[in-house]
Design a protein around this motif. Structure first.
Motif, PDB file in Angstrom:
ATOM      1  N   ASP A 596     -80.605  40.166 117.457  1.00 15.55           N
ATOM      2  CA  ASP A 596     -81.396  41.205 118.129  1.00 15.55           C
ATOM      3  C   ASP A 596     -82.766  41.174 118.190  1.00 15.55           C
ATOM      4  O   ASP A 596     -83.731  41.169 117.248  1.00 15.55           O
ATOM      5  N   ARG A 597     -83.317  40.990 119.328  1.00 18.76           N
ATOM      6  CA  ARG A 597     -84.793  40.586 119.530  1.00 18.76           C
ATOM      7  C   ARG A 597     -85.785  41.471 118.938  1.00 18.76           C
ATOM      8  O   ARG A 597     -86.703  41.315 118.248  1.00 18.76           O
ATOM      9  N   THR A 598     -85.485  42.900 119.243  1.00 20.16           N
ATOM     10  CA  THR A 598     -86.171  43.864 118.690  1.00 20.16           C
ATOM     11  C   THR A 598     -86.352  43.785 117.172  1.00 20.16           C
ATOM     12  O   THR A 598     -87.577  43.910 116.627  1.00 20.16           O
ATOM     13  N   MET A 599     -85.307  43.641 116.402  1.00 16.80           N
ATOM     14  CA  MET A 599     -85.148  43.786 115.099  1.00 16.80           C
ATOM     15  C   MET A 599     -85.865  42.633 114.594  1.00 16.80           C
ATOM     16  O   MET A 599     -86.666  42.769 113.383  1.00 16.80           O
ATOM     17  N   VAL A 600     -85.588  41.378 114.872  1.00 19.48           N
ATOM     18  CA  VAL A 600     -86.264  40.128 114.269  1.00 19.48           C
ATOM     19  C   VAL A 600     -87.728  40.185 114.552  1.00 19.48           C
ATOM     20  O   VAL A 600     -88.556  39.844 113.621  1.00 19.48           O
ATOM     21  N   GLU A 601     -88.278  40.995 115.525  1.00 18.44           N
ATOM     22  CA  GLU A 601     -89.638  40.784 115.933  1.00 18.44           C
ATOM     23  C   GLU A 601     -90.208  41.751 114.991  1.00 18.44           C
ATOM     24  O   GLU A 601     -91.266  41.424 114.501  1.00 18.44           O
ATOM     25  N   GLN A 602     -89.603  42.976 114.641  1.00 20.46           N
ATOM     26  CA  GLN A 602     -90.172  43.875 113.644  1.00 20.46           C
ATOM     27  C   GLN A 602     -90.057  43.201 111.971  1.00 20.46           C
ATOM     28  O   GLN A 602     -91.347  43.340 111.383  1.00 20.46           O
ATOM     29  N   VAL A 603     -89.265  42.148 111.932  1.00 18.83           N
ATOM     30  CA  VAL A 603     -89.187  41.541 110.467  1.00 18.83           C
ATOM     31  C   VAL A 603     -90.602  40.653 110.589  1.00 18.83           C
ATOM     32  O   VAL A 603     -91.232  40.420 109.613  1.00 18.83           O
ATOM     33  N   LEU A 604     -90.746  39.786 111.965  1.00 15.41           N
ATOM     34  CA  LEU A 604     -91.840  39.030 111.831  1.00 15.41           C
ATOM     35  C   LEU A 604     -93.008  39.733 111.580  1.00 15.41           C
ATOM     36  O   LEU A 604     -94.276  39.394 110.824  1.00 15.41           O
ATOM     37  N   LEU A 605     -93.346  40.880 112.441  1.00 15.36           N
ATOM     38  CA  LEU A 605     -94.350  41.827 112.370  1.00 15.36           C
ATOM     39  C   LEU A 605     -94.872  42.169 111.028  1.00 15.36           C
ATOM     40  O   LEU A 605     -95.988  42.227 110.484  1.00 15.36           O
ATOM     41  N   ASN A 606     -93.679  42.554 110.284  1.00 11.79           N
ATOM     42  CA  ASN A 606     -93.765  43.120 108.743  1.00 11.79           C
ATOM     43  C   ASN A 606     -94.470  42.073 107.868  1.00 11.79           C
ATOM     44  O   ASN A 606     -95.279  42.248 107.250  1.00 11.79           O
ATOM     45  N   LEU A 607     -93.726  40.792 108.056  1.00 11.75           N
ATOM     46  CA  LEU A 607     -94.053  39.756 107.111  1.00 11.75           C
ATOM     47  C   LEU A 607     -95.407  39.281 107.384  1.00 11.75           C
ATOM     48  O   LEU A 607     -96.283  38.910 106.209  1.00 11.75           O
ATOM     49  N   THR A 608     -95.807  39.516 108.771  1.00 11.24           N
ATOM     50  CA  THR A 608     -97.145  38.725 108.908  1.00 11.24           C
ATOM     51  C   THR A 608     -98.249  39.848 108.588  1.00 11.24           C
ATOM     52  O   THR A 608     -99.448  39.373 107.920  1.00 11.24           O
ATOM     53  N   ARG A 609     -97.995  40.939 108.808  1.00 13.65           N
ATOM     54  CA  ARG A 609     -98.981  42.114 108.459  1.00 13.65           C
ATOM     55  C   ARG A 609     -99.144  41.994 107.015  1.00 13.65           C
ATOM     56  O   ARG A 609    -100.169  42.112 106.364  1.00 13.65           O
ATOM     57  N   ASN A 610     -97.889  42.002 105.858  1.00 13.00           N
ATOM     58  CA  ASN A 610     -98.167  41.866 104.712  1.00 13.00           C
ATOM     59  C   ASN A 610     -98.864  40.648 104.148  1.00 13.00           C
ATOM     60  O   ASN A 610     -99.609  40.771 103.251  1.00 13.00           O
ATOM     61  N   GLY A 611     -98.775  39.512 104.764  1.00 13.56           N
ATOM     62  CA  GLY A 611     -99.561  38.371 104.569  1.00 13.56           C
ATOM     63  C   GLY A 611    -101.034  38.450 104.760  1.00 13.56           C
ATOM     64  O   GLY A 611    -101.828  38.000 103.895  1.00 13.56           O
ATOM     65  N   ILE A 612    -101.511  38.950 105.907  1.00 11.12           N
ATOM     66  CA  ILE A 612    -102.731  39.323 106.022  1.00 11.12           C
ATOM     67  C   ILE A 612    -103.471  40.121 105.179  1.00 11.12           C
ATOM     68  O   ILE A 612    -104.555  39.928 104.815  1.00 11.12           O
ATOM     69  N   GLN A 613    -102.591  41.379 104.967  1.00  9.16           N
ATOM     70  CA  GLN A 613    -103.330  42.430 103.977  1.00  9.16           C
ATOM     71  C   GLN A 613    -103.292  41.479 102.451  1.00  9.16           C
ATOM     72  O   GLN A 613    -104.448  42.038 101.946  1.00  9.16           O
ATOM     73  N   ALA A 614    -102.453  40.734 102.232  1.00 11.69           N
ATOM     74  CA  ALA A 614    -102.553  40.172 100.704  1.00 11.69           C
ATOM     75  C   ALA A 614    -103.637  39.536 100.821  1.00 11.69           C
ATOM     76  O   ALA A 614    -104.281  39.044  99.452  1.00 11.69           O
ATOM     77  N   MET A 615    -104.448  38.826 101.818  1.00  9.98           N
ATOM     78  CA  MET A 615    -105.563  37.969 101.761  1.00  9.98           C
ATOM     79  C   MET A 615    -106.802  38.528 101.947  1.00  9.98           C
ATOM     80  O   MET A 615    -107.991  37.951 101.956  1.00  9.98           O
TER      81      MET A 615
END
Length: 715
Positions: A596-615
């Motif tokens: 499901d494209r929308t749900m997987v894009e949401q997963v990628l966006l959440n993980l990248t945002r958490n990584g940027i905020q962690a640095m």
């Protein structure tokens, strides 16, 4: 519902229970049967023994009667032979004065020589024929012995004692014979023989025809023992002991091989003219014993066999009673279980007719058990699907439903109809029914009403959509500041290029005109910059708009690079604010996944945002690198990785990292990672992470590899 505790036994009940009336009746009947059998068998054995005893006694009586008859025949035949023997024809009785002489002289004159020789020869023949005959005498009218001949088989019987010792009994018998003109027997007497033996004798006196005063008589001395032996058959001699006794029981003579056992005796009188002998027959057989006797043994064997059958019958009845009790308990337990079950149970025959339903199934479809079992066709089948159900049943009955049977054991979702017409989904688990002979007789089904489950799933799906929308809105809210900063740059550039263009136009119209070629070139450059910056701003706004407005789609095959490119503009917006570099590593060609494209894009966006905020806080600006990587895991999966260079995750935080509503950020909701895990698991993948203090964190999740177009067509 009546539990009927008095009829349903409770296992493990320690309270004593009084014996039931039917048990007492059964015990009494069995006891009466055993007593009657014992009495009947005892009487049968006693009657058998009594019959054997009576038969043995009757046999002895019969043998005794036969021997007595044979003795009489022997004596009668002897009398006839003696009568035929008679006296010598040339008897020389005195012609004149004979009577005076006979009275004066004790011995009669001997017969003439020729007649005497003939008489002797006839007497010797008779003695040889009759072994019981010991001596034949011819006596004159005065009783004196005129002539005597002894048996050739023994020594003369009166050789030791002399004839005169026993002559008194003989003379008395002859006197009686002359008086009655009939044969007469003397009383028995004992005669000693050489070698210490002796014989019991009896004399038969036969008066000769003619004048008693002149004719005289013939006397035959008979030994009782040879007489008795000659009267016996071999069979009689082997089975009995025979004796001649006197009235006081004194034994006179004995015959027979065995000794009598004294159990079966028979006594008979041998009436002789002038004397009486008593014959006693004593059987050698003792009292009938149980085993050696054939008939008794058969009776005992049958009795034992009957008792064995009774015992086997009792054991079988006891086992049958135990089986009936166990069956009753099992039926009661099964009924209680059926009544308590919320799962519907249904039994069908091979032709599809319903043979059994439990209350849960009746409550599920709204029909009574009688209505369901009486119907030729299940009334809960929806009319629009009856042809499908009939075809499935026909295929199974024809033996072409092996694959269908396997599926039914695993569970098949179908649709039933309640009595009111309402359709509802059910899950059917079915297995074959086998009769006691091992033959397939039908099917047993467990039916689950999954309408409530489907409602819960629908509510869960809607809630999931709301959570996803909330998460997207939260993401947009967090990115609002980034959008304002990012849009300010192209808008400011547009404003600057527009102001410069206006200034050029004013200068061209004013006092210091520029050359036309230079003015056109500068205006073209400004307008190109304005268009470029406007397009940039439009792309930023379109990316956010598409993300917020995108609805749920079905699973589709899409390239991994397309998923990354779809979220990359939004990722770069936040990365520019914190000075983070974004690196993307994709294989060539990029693998395709089914998701499901929308749900997987949401997963990628959440993980990248958490990584940027962690640095943002603890990582130097030069080291802030976020890496998005895509790799092939195996022949069936693709791995997406998001790696940051942050400080890592503490152990206590890692233990609760995927817990809903748990967050370490003051402005966070705690739904991001929980939502990511749910989405990945719904796709059949796994979301996990690796972290090390000071070396960053890597989140990985897997997605199924999309089939090739040829494979997809074959499906």
């Amino acid at each position: 519902m009546d539990a009927r505790p008095d009829r349903t036994p409770v296992r493990g009940d320690a309270l004593p229970r009084a014996p039931r009336p039917w048990r007492l009746r059964r015990t009494g009947l069995w006891a009466a049967l055993v007593v009657l059998l014992l009495v009947a068998q005892t009487l049968l054995v006693a009657l058998t023994l009594n019959y054997e005893t009576s038969r043995a006694q009757e046999t002895t009586e019969s043998v005794a009667a036969e021997v007595v008859s044979q003795v009489r025949r022997e004596l009668t035949a002897l009398q006839q032979q003696l009568h035929a023997l008679g006296a010598p024809a040339e008897s020389a009785a005195p012609a004149a004065g004979g009577a005076t002489r006979a009275a004066a002289e004790p011995v009669s004159a001997p017969p003439a020589t020729g007649a005497l020789a003939a008489w002797r020869r006839a007497a010797q023949v008779l003695l040889r024929e009759r072994r019981a005959l010991m001596r034949i005498e011819w006596r004159g009218a005065d009783g004196a012995v005129a002539e005597a001949i002894d048996t050739p088989y023994r020594a003369p019987v009166f050789g030791l004692l002399g004839r005169g010792a026993a002559d008194g009994e003989t003379l008395a018998a002859c006197a009686a014979a002359v008086r009655t003109r009939a044969p007469a027997f003397s009383r028995s007497y004992f005669v000693p023989m050489p070698g210490g033996h002796g014989l019991e004798m009896v004399d038969l006196c036969l008066p000769l025809p003619g004048d008693p005063a002149r004719a005289g008589s013939v006397v035959a001395t008979i030994a009782l023992s040879p007489l008795l032996e000659s009267s016996l058959t071999p069979a009689q001699a082997r089975g009995h002991e025979f004796t001649f006794t006197e009235g006081d029981g004194t034994r006179l003579a004995r015959a027979g091989v065995p000794r009598g056992a004294g159990v079966f005796r028979a006594e008979r009188l041998v009436d002789l003219s002038g004397a009486t002998l008593q014959l006693r027959a004593d059987s050698a057989a003792g009292a009938p014993r149980l085993i050696p006797n054939l008939s008794t043994a058969l009776v005992l064997g049958l009795s034992l066999a009957l008792f064995a059958l009774v015992l086997l019958l009792a054991r079988d009845v006891r086992r049958r009673a135990a089986a009936e009790r166990a069956l009753a308990e099992a039926l009661a337990l099964r009924k209680a279980m059926d009544d308590a079950l919320v799962t519907g149970l249904r039994a069908r025959t091979l032709d599809g007719r319903i043979s059994y339903v439990n209350p849960a199934f009746c409550a599920m479809v709204g029909y009574t058990g009688a209505e369901l079992t009486a119907a030729d066709e299940p009334p809960y089948w929806p009319p629009e699907r009856r042809d499908e159900y009939h075809a499935r049943l026909a295929a199974r009955r024809a033996g072409h439903g092996a694959t269908l049977d396997d599926a039914l054991r695993e569970g098949v979702e179908t649709e039933f109809m309640r009595k009111g017409g309402e359709r509802f989904p059910v899950m059917v688990y079915e297995a074959p029914l086998v009769d006691p002979q091992g033959r397939h007789s039908g099917w047993m089904s467990a039916v689950l009403d999954i309408s409530a489950q489907r409602r819960i799933e629908e509510l869960s799906r809607q809630q999931q959509e709301r959570l996803q929308a909330t998460a997207r809105l939260a993401t947009v809210g967090e990115m609002a500041s980034l959008l304002s900063h990012e849009l300010n740059q192209p808008l400011a550039a547009i404003s600057s290029y527009a102001s410069g263009s206006l200034n050029l136009l004013q200068q061209a119209a004013g006092n210091a005109p520029l050359p036309a070629e230079e003015t056109c070139a500068m205006l073209s450059q400004a307008l190109a910059r304005i268009a470029e910056q406007a397009e940039r701003a439009g792309r930023v706004i379109k990316s956010v708009h598409d993300f917020v407005r995108r609805r749920e789609q079905l699973h589709e095959a899409i390239g991994a690079d397309q998923l990354v490119d779809a979220v990359l503009p939004l990722v770069r917006l936040q990365a520019r604010k914190s000075g983070t570099r974004v690196e993307v590593e994709l294989p060539t060609p990029a693998p395709r996944v089914r998701c499901d494209r929308t749900m997987v894009e949401q997963v990628l966006l959440n993980l990248t945002r958490n990584g940027i905020q962690a640095m943002e806080s603890a990582t130097p600006l030069a080291a802030r690198v976020l890496t998005i990587r895509v790799d092939r895991a195996d022949a069936r999966g693709v791995v997406f990785s998001v790696q940051d260079a942050g400080p890592g995750i503490a152990p206590e935080v890692a233990a609760r990292l995927f817990t809903p509503f748990y967050t370490t950020r003051a402005d966070g909701m705690g739904l991001g990672l929980s939502l990511c895990r749910t989405v990945v698991e719904q796709h059949g993948g796994v979301l996990d992470f690796e972290t090390a203090p000071g070396r960053g964190t890597t989140f990985r999740f897997t997605l199924p590899l999309a089939p090739t177009p040829g494979t997809e067509d074959r499906r």
